[in-house]
Design an enzyme around this catalytic site. Sequence first.
Site, PDB file in Angstrom:
ATOM      1  N   ARG A 181       0.816  -1.215   0.000  1.00  0.00           N
ATOM      2  CA  ARG A 181       0.000   0.000   0.000  1.00  0.00           C
ATOM      3  C   ARG A 181       0.852   1.269   0.000  1.00  0.00           C
ATOM      4  O   ARG A 181       0.312   2.365  -0.085  1.00  0.00           O
ATOM      5  CB  ARG A 181      -0.948   0.024   1.207  1.00  0.00           C
ATOM      6  CG  ARG A 181      -2.258  -0.711   0.966  1.00  0.00           C
ATOM      7  CD  ARG A 181      -3.350  -0.235   1.898  1.00  0.00           C
ATOM      8  NE  ARG A 181      -3.757   1.144   1.634  1.00  0.00           N
ATOM      9  CZ  ARG A 181      -4.682   1.797   2.349  1.00  0.00           C
ATOM     10  NH1 ARG A 181      -5.262   1.196   3.377  1.00  0.00           N
ATOM     11  NH2 ARG A 181      -5.006   3.038   2.056  1.00  0.00           N
ATOM     12  N   LYS A 182       2.167   1.121   0.092  1.00  0.00           N
ATOM     13  CA  LYS A 182       3.036   2.291   0.081  1.00  0.00           C
ATOM     14  C   LYS A 182       3.404   2.646  -1.364  1.00  0.00           C
ATOM     15  O   LYS A 182       3.166   1.878  -2.292  1.00  0.00           O
ATOM     16  CB  LYS A 182       4.289   2.024   0.911  1.00  0.00           C
ATOM     17  CG  LYS A 182       3.978   1.600   2.348  1.00  0.00           C
ATOM     18  CD  LYS A 182       3.088   2.599   3.059  1.00  0.00           C
ATOM     19  CE  LYS A 182       2.895   2.301   4.530  1.00  0.00           C
ATOM     20  NZ  LYS A 182       1.956   1.201   4.809  1.00  0.00           N
ATOM     21  N   SER A 183       4.033   3.805  -1.549  1.00  0.00           N
ATOM     22  CA  SER A 183       4.302   4.290  -2.914  1.00  0.00           C
ATOM     23  C   SER A 183       5.308   3.413  -3.640  1.00  0.00           C
ATOM     24  O   SER A 183       5.237   3.254  -4.862  1.00  0.00           O
ATOM     25  CB  SER A 183       4.785   5.741  -2.886  1.00  0.00           C
ATOM     26  OG  SER A 183       5.896   5.875  -2.023  1.00  0.00           O
TER      27      SER A 183
END
Length: 380
Positions: A181-183
Site C-alpha cells: 500500500r506504500k508508494s
Amino acid sequence: MKRSIQISLPSTGEDEWQATREPLMSGWLTQGPKVAAFEKAFAARHQVAHALATTSCTTGLHLILAGMDIGPGDEVVVPAFTWVATANVIVYCGATPVFVDVDRSTNNLDLEDLVRKITPKTKAVIAVHLFGLCADIDAIRKAVPAQVKIIEDAACAAGASLDGRPAGGLGDAAAFSFHPRKSITTGEGGMVTTQDPALADRMNMLRNHGASISEEQRHNGARPYLLPDFNLLGFNYRMTDLQGAVGLVQLEKLDRFIAERQRWAEFYIAQLADLPWLGMPKMPQNGSHAWQAFVTYVDPDRAPMPRNDIMARLQEQGIATRPGTHACHMLGYYRDRFHTKADDCPGARDCDAYTMAIPLHNRMSADDYKYVVDALHSLN
C-alpha cells in the site's frame, strides 16, 4: 462489467520481474549484495549516512527502540491516531506507550498535548509522518528535553521532505515501509535510517541475531572456519536479496510516482472544493508530501449521510475507500491493558470516526479519478 477502483495497487511489472533473475540465478537469496545496493541508494536519496533494510517497518521501529536500549520503566510518546504497529513496538520492548492526541487538520501529533505528556520517564517520541505528510520535527525537538530521542515513523513517507530535508534524516532515527500500500514496495519490507554511526552499528548487529559480522562478510572472508561472536541478544530482521533487487527498481521510480500522485492530489482538491462537508488533506507549505494516501475528513454535521453510509454507497459504485487508520488508544488491547478511554485523545477519536481515504495510486487512469469525483458529487 462493474467498475472496480481499488484503494491502492502496487505499481510493479516487467522491470521488477526481471530484477529478481540475478539473485535467483546466483543462488544468493538472503541478505546480500542487492540489499547492500538498495541500502546505499536509499541512503543517498534520503540524504542520510546509514540505511539498513529490514523485514518490515514494524521490525524496523522495534530495531530502533532496541538499538536505543529502551525497555521496562521507560515511556515512549506515540500519536494515538496511527497504525497499531507504532504502539505495539513499544510494548515489545517492555516500555510504556503514552498516547498523545493529533491535530485533526494534519492527522499528525498535537504539540500542546505532547508537552503535557512528557514526564521524567520519557525516553523517546515517535513522530508519525501520517499518510506522507511530515510531522513538524523541528517544533517537536524544541518542545521536548534534549535527552529525549525523536524517532520518525516514516512508513508512509518515502520521498517526503520538510524544509528541503528528506524524511528519514529529520530525527535521531527513522523507519520506512515497503508494504504494497506504500508508494514503492518490496512486498513486505522496511528500512531504518540514521545519521548516528554507533546506533547504526548496533542496529546492524541486532537485525542479524546480534552477530558481530554480517553473513556477507563471513562468506567472503579468508577464514571460513570462523563464526561471528554474539554479544547482543538480537533478532532475524534481515531483508532478502530478492526484495532488495525489487526495491532498487522501485526506488528509481519513486520521484516519478510521487510527482504523479501530487498531480492527482491537486486534481482532487480542486474538483472537490465545492463539497463543504468533505475536508481535504493539508498541503505542506514548507515541504513535499509523499501522498501514500489521500485521506479526507467527513464533517458529521454537514455531510449528506454518515461516513460509513458514504463508504457503502461508494463501494456499490465500485469505488474502494477505507477509514484513514485507527485510534490505537481505543483498540481492545490498549483499553484493557492501559485503561485508555476514547475521550483521552478527542482529536484521534474523531479522526478514527470521520476520516475517509479515497483511491490514489499509480495504476489509476484519468477516467478513474473523474469517476471518483463524479461519484462523490452524486451523494449531495
